[in-house]
Design a protein around this motif. Sequence first.
Motif, PDB file in Angstrom:
ATOM      1  N   GLY A  48     -76.200  28.613  48.907  1.00  0.00           N
ATOM      2  CA  GLY A  48     -75.005  27.652  48.581  1.00  0.00           C
ATOM      3  C   GLY A  48     -75.075  26.735  47.410  1.00  0.00           C
ATOM      4  O   GLY A  48     -74.187  25.889  47.027  1.00  0.00           O
ATOM      5  N   GLU A  49     -76.270  27.202  46.655  1.00  0.00           N
ATOM      6  CA  GLU A  49     -76.439  26.196  45.503  1.00  0.00           C
ATOM      7  C   GLU A  49     -76.010  26.919  44.141  1.00  0.00           C
ATOM      8  O   GLU A  49     -76.153  28.163  44.090  1.00  0.00           O
ATOM      9  CB  GLU A  49     -78.107  26.133  45.328  1.00  0.00           C
ATOM     10  CG  GLU A  49     -78.531  25.248  44.102  1.00  0.00           C
ATOM     11  CD  GLU A  49     -80.163  25.063  44.200  1.00  0.00           C
ATOM     12  OE1 GLU A  49     -80.779  24.016  44.480  1.00  0.00           O
ATOM     13  OE2 GLU A  49     -80.812  26.034  43.496  1.00  0.00           O
ATOM     14  N   ASP A 176     -71.772  37.079  48.360  1.00  0.00           N
ATOM     15  CA  ASP A 176     -72.652  35.827  48.702  1.00  0.00           C
ATOM     16  C   ASP A 176     -73.053  35.291  47.374  1.00  0.00           C
ATOM     17  O   ASP A 176     -73.270  34.049  47.654  1.00  0.00           O
ATOM     18  CB  ASP A 176     -73.598  36.047  49.701  1.00  0.00           C
ATOM     19  CG  ASP A 176     -73.214  36.505  51.014  1.00  0.00           C
ATOM     20  OD1 ASP A 176     -72.023  35.949  51.574  1.00  0.00           O
ATOM     21  OD2 ASP A 176     -73.884  37.122  51.851  1.00  0.00           O
ATOM     22  N   ILE A 177     -73.413  35.829  46.579  1.00  0.00           N
ATOM     23  CA  ILE A 177     -74.106  35.804  45.212  1.00  0.00           C
ATOM     24  C   ILE A 177     -73.027  35.923  44.065  1.00  0.00           C
ATOM     25  O   ILE A 177     -72.543  37.068  44.133  1.00  0.00           O
ATOM     26  CB  ILE A 177     -75.183  36.382  45.210  1.00  0.00           C
ATOM     27  CG1 ILE A 177     -76.232  36.021  46.342  1.00  0.00           C
ATOM     28  CG2 ILE A 177     -76.222  36.307  44.049  1.00  0.00           C
ATOM     29  CD1 ILE A 177     -77.686  37.066  46.513  1.00  0.00           C
ATOM     30  N   MET A 178     -73.213  34.947  43.048  1.00  0.00           N
ATOM     31  CA  MET A 178     -72.578  35.063  41.869  1.00  0.00           C
ATOM     32  C   MET A 178     -73.531  34.916  40.729  1.00  0.00           C
ATOM     33  O   MET A 178     -74.397  34.000  40.945  1.00  0.00           O
ATOM     34  CB  MET A 178     -71.140  34.360  41.843  1.00  0.00           C
ATOM     35  CG  MET A 178     -70.187  34.760  42.814  1.00  0.00           C
ATOM     36  SD  MET A 178     -68.519  33.843  42.515  1.00  0.00           S
ATOM     37  CE  MET A 178     -68.149  34.458  41.031  1.00  0.00           C
ATOM     38  N   PHE A 199     -63.641  25.609  38.819  1.00  0.00           N
ATOM     39  CA  PHE A 199     -64.547  26.420  39.557  1.00  0.00           C
ATOM     40  C   PHE A 199     -65.410  25.662  40.569  1.00  0.00           C
ATOM     41  O   PHE A 199     -65.766  26.066  41.420  1.00  0.00           O
ATOM     42  CB  PHE A 199     -65.621  27.016  38.362  1.00  0.00           C
ATOM     43  CG  PHE A 199     -66.458  27.842  38.898  1.00  0.00           C
ATOM     44  CD1 PHE A 199     -66.118  29.367  39.389  1.00  0.00           C
ATOM     45  CD2 PHE A 199     -68.011  27.401  39.384  1.00  0.00           C
ATOM     46  CE1 PHE A 199     -67.241  30.274  40.002  1.00  0.00           C
ATOM     47  CE2 PHE A 199     -68.743  28.303  39.875  1.00  0.00           C
ATOM     48  CZ  PHE A 199     -68.494  29.498  40.292  1.00  0.00           C
ATOM     49  N   LEU A 200     -65.786  24.277  40.118  1.00  0.00           N
ATOM     50  CA  LEU A 200     -66.541  23.320  40.913  1.00  0.00           C
ATOM     51  C   LEU A 200     -65.504  23.148  42.199  1.00  0.00           C
ATOM     52  O   LEU A 200     -66.016  22.940  43.447  1.00  0.00           O
ATOM     53  CB  LEU A 200     -66.803  22.124  40.191  1.00  0.00           C
ATOM     54  CG  LEU A 200     -67.883  22.346  39.284  1.00  0.00           C
ATOM     55  CD1 LEU A 200     -67.941  21.010  38.596  1.00  0.00           C
ATOM     56  CD2 LEU A 200     -69.248  22.617  39.745  1.00  0.00           C
ATOM     57  N   ARG A 201     -64.229  23.032  42.156  1.00  0.00           N
ATOM     58  CA  ARG A 201     -63.400  22.873  43.125  1.00  0.00           C
ATOM     59  C   ARG A 201     -63.576  24.022  44.177  1.00  0.00           C
ATOM     60  O   ARG A 201     -63.757  24.027  45.374  1.00  0.00           O
ATOM     61  CB  ARG A 201     -62.026  22.751  42.887  1.00  0.00           C
ATOM     62  CG  ARG A 201     -61.001  22.360  43.844  1.00  0.00           C
ATOM     63  CD  ARG A 201     -59.573  22.607  43.472  1.00  0.00           C
ATOM     64  NE  ARG A 201     -59.169  23.989  43.111  1.00  0.00           N
ATOM     65  CZ  ARG A 201     -58.940  24.911  44.039  1.00  0.00           C
ATOM     66  NH1 ARG A 201     -58.857  24.811  45.145  1.00  0.00           N
ATOM     67  NH2 ARG A 201     -58.727  26.019  43.432  1.00  0.00           N
ATOM     68  N   LEU A 202     -63.495  25.291  43.521  1.00  0.00           N
ATOM     69  CA  LEU A 202     -63.759  26.323  44.392  1.00  0.00           C
ATOM     70  C   LEU A 202     -64.964  26.493  45.082  1.00  0.00           C
ATOM     71  O   LEU A 202     -65.015  26.986  46.312  1.00  0.00           O
ATOM     72  CB  LEU A 202     -63.302  27.785  43.483  1.00  0.00           C
ATOM     73  CG  LEU A 202     -62.201  28.146  42.994  1.00  0.00           C
ATOM     74  CD1 LEU A 202     -62.183  29.219  42.073  1.00  0.00           C
ATOM     75  CD2 LEU A 202     -61.037  28.263  44.046  1.00  0.00           C
ATOM     76  N   GLU A 205     -65.139  24.733  48.288  1.00  0.00           N
ATOM     77  CA  GLU A 205     -64.735  25.691  49.344  1.00  0.00           C
ATOM     78  C   GLU A 205     -65.398  26.697  49.859  1.00  0.00           C
ATOM     79  O   GLU A 205     -65.727  26.958  50.871  1.00  0.00           O
ATOM     80  CB  GLU A 205     -63.170  25.985  49.054  1.00  0.00           C
ATOM     81  CG  GLU A 205     -62.296  24.779  48.505  1.00  0.00           C
ATOM     82  CD  GLU A 205     -61.097  25.341  48.262  1.00  0.00           C
ATOM     83  OE1 GLU A 205     -60.757  26.519  48.070  1.00  0.00           O
ATOM     84  OE2 GLU A 205     -59.949  24.432  47.924  1.00  0.00           O
ATOM     85  N   LEU A 206     -66.125  27.549  48.785  1.00  0.00           N
ATOM     86  CA  LEU A 206     -66.517  28.843  49.029  1.00  0.00           C
ATOM     87  C   LEU A 206     -68.062  28.942  49.519  1.00  0.00           C
ATOM     88  O   LEU A 206     -68.362  29.677  49.933  1.00  0.00           O
ATOM     89  CB  LEU A 206     -66.185  29.676  47.805  1.00  0.00           C
ATOM     90  CG  LEU A 206     -64.658  29.953  47.521  1.00  0.00           C
ATOM     91  CD1 LEU A 206     -64.507  30.859  46.335  1.00  0.00           C
ATOM     92  CD2 LEU A 206     -64.025  30.673  48.652  1.00  0.00           C
ATOM     93  N   HIS A 207     -68.956  27.887  48.914  1.00  0.00           N
ATOM     94  CA  HIS A 207     -70.207  27.929  49.146  1.00  0.00           C
ATOM     95  C   HIS A 207     -70.882  28.941  48.638  1.00  0.00           C
ATOM     96  O   HIS A 207     -71.775  29.395  49.614  1.00  0.00           O
ATOM     97  CB  HIS A 207     -70.344  27.287  50.456  1.00  0.00           C
ATOM     98  CG  HIS A 207     -69.723  25.962  50.837  1.00  0.00           C
ATOM     99  ND1 HIS A 207     -69.817  24.936  50.411  1.00  0.00           N
ATOM    100  CD2 HIS A 207     -68.667  25.932  51.590  1.00  0.00           C
ATOM    101  CE1 HIS A 207     -69.283  23.974  51.168  1.00  0.00           C
ATOM    102  NE2 HIS A 207     -68.325  24.674  51.752  1.00  0.00           N
ATOM    103  N   LYS A 208     -70.595  29.551  47.428  1.00  0.00           N
ATOM    104  CA  LYS A 208     -71.770  30.845  47.175  1.00  0.00           C
ATOM    105  C   LYS A 208     -72.899  30.517  46.611  1.00  0.00           C
ATOM    106  O   LYS A 208     -73.221  29.159  46.408  1.00  0.00           O
ATOM    107  CB  LYS A 208     -70.628  31.362  45.911  1.00  0.00           C
ATOM    108  CG  LYS A 208     -69.271  31.902  46.216  1.00  0.00           C
ATOM    109  CD  LYS A 208     -69.358  33.029  47.414  1.00  0.00           C
ATOM    110  CE  LYS A 208     -68.018  33.574  47.586  1.00  0.00           C
ATOM    111  NZ  LYS A 208     -67.950  34.403  48.966  1.00  0.00           N
ATOM    112  N   THR A 209     -73.770  31.276  46.519  1.00  0.00           N
ATOM    113  CA  THR A 209     -75.011  31.155  45.983  1.00  0.00           C
ATOM    114  C   THR A 209     -74.886  31.507  44.450  1.00  0.00           C
ATOM    115  O   THR A 209     -74.603  32.794  44.377  1.00  0.00           O
ATOM    116  CB  THR A 209     -76.117  31.701  46.535  1.00  0.00           C
ATOM    117  OG1 THR A 209     -76.169  31.432  47.771  1.00  0.00           O
ATOM    118  CG2 THR A 209     -77.489  31.543  45.979  1.00  0.00           C
TER     119      THR A 209
END
Length: 396
Positions: A48-49, A176-178, A199-202, A205-209
Motif C-alpha cells: 500500500g506504499e 497489486d503492484i504498479m 492519481f493521489l486521489r485514486l 481509494e485503491l491502496h496499490k503498492t
Amino acid sequence: MTTASETHLDKDSASGGGSKIHLDRVGKTYPGSKVPAVEELTLDVPEGEILVLVGPSGCGKSTTLRLINRMIEPSTGRILLDGEDVTRANPDKLRRRIGYVIQQIGLFPHQTIAQNIATVPKMLGWDKTRIQERTTELLTTVGLDPEQFAHRYPRELSGGQAQRVGVARALGADPDIMLMDEPFGAIDPITRDRLQNEFLRLQAELHKTIVFVTHDIDEAIKMGDRIAILGERSMIRQVDTPERILAYPVDDFVSDFIGTGATIKGLNFLKVSSLTLADFPTMADGDSPEAVRGKLQQAGYQWAVVLDAERRPSGWIHQDALGGSGEQAPIEGTLDSDGTLFHALEQMVQSESGMTVVTGASGRFEGVVRMTDLAKAIRRAQVEARRHYDDLEANS
C-alpha cells in the motif's frame, strides 16, 4: 561504513520481512561493462506504499524498475513479491501481475482506447463482458467518459488524456503492484499537477503498492510516502519519509540533490495543530482603545485581531490606529488546525501584520501563527529527525 539511511532498511531484509516488494542485494551489470548499472541494492516496499526512487540521470532508477518486473534479468541477488522469489518465476506471468506506466505512455496506436485498456485482461483470458465492464469502470475512474473515449484512438487524445489511459491500462487486471517510470514527465506543468492530484486521489481509494521513478525532487516529495534518494549504481544515499529527508539530509549528496528551499518545503508536512498557540491581543465589541492599547503594550505587539460579536476575526488593527482613524487591515485568509505551516507562511507574507489567523469551530478566533512559531517548528522537526537517525545508528 553503514550510513544512517542504510540502517533504516527493515531488519528482516534477508527474507523481505513481510514487505510486498523486497530486493535482496540485487545487481545488474550489462555485457561488455565492468561497472554495474545497479549494485547490491536492498530495498523493501510495504504493501500500500508509494515509494519514490529519485536521483540524478543515469543512476539506475529506471533499470531498477525493469529489474523488478524482469524486463531485464538481474545479474545478482533476489527479487521477492509477497515473499516469493520471482527470479525463478515465468517472467511473462510475473509482468501480468504488475501494472507498468512509462513516460512515453506506450499505447498501441492501431488499437482503440478500450482495446488498449483490455490488453492484460485479454491475455489472462477474461470473458468479453468482464473486460467491457472493467474498461468502462477504469475510464470512469481516471476521469474519462467511456462513451466519449472508449472507441477513440491514441492519436485523438491530448497528452494528459493519453497519460490517464496509460494509468487505466496499467490498472486493467487490478494488479497489486504498479511500477511508474516518469509517468507525468512529458506533460505541461498545469496538467501534470492535475494528474498528480488525481492519481493521489485514486491511490487513497485503491491502496496499490507503487514504485514511482522521477528525477524531480518536488514531485517525489508530493507523491511519495517514502523517498529513496539514489546515487550512482542505484546505491541508496537516504530512504525515509519526505518530511524526515527535508528536515535532516544525511550527507552532502542528499542535501545538494534536494537543493535550496528544503526548509520551506518541509513546512508542507507540519500542521498548525502541532503548534501551541499563545494568547494574542484582540479587540472585541465594547473594548475601549485604551484597554486594547494596554493589551498590546503588555504582550509586546503592535497589532491586535478585531473580533465581531461571534468572536470571528474581521481584521487587524495597528496600535497607531487606536483612538484615531480606527482603520483596519484586511485578514488575508484564515487557517484551521489542519492547515499546513506552508500555507501559514504564504498568508503571512501577504498580511500587513506579518501573521496568520487561526480559527476553529464556526470560524471563531483561536490564535495566530507568527514567524517565530514557524522557526521553532522547523527546529523541532530537525531535532526529531536527527534523533531518529542517531537511534538507528545506535541500534544497527
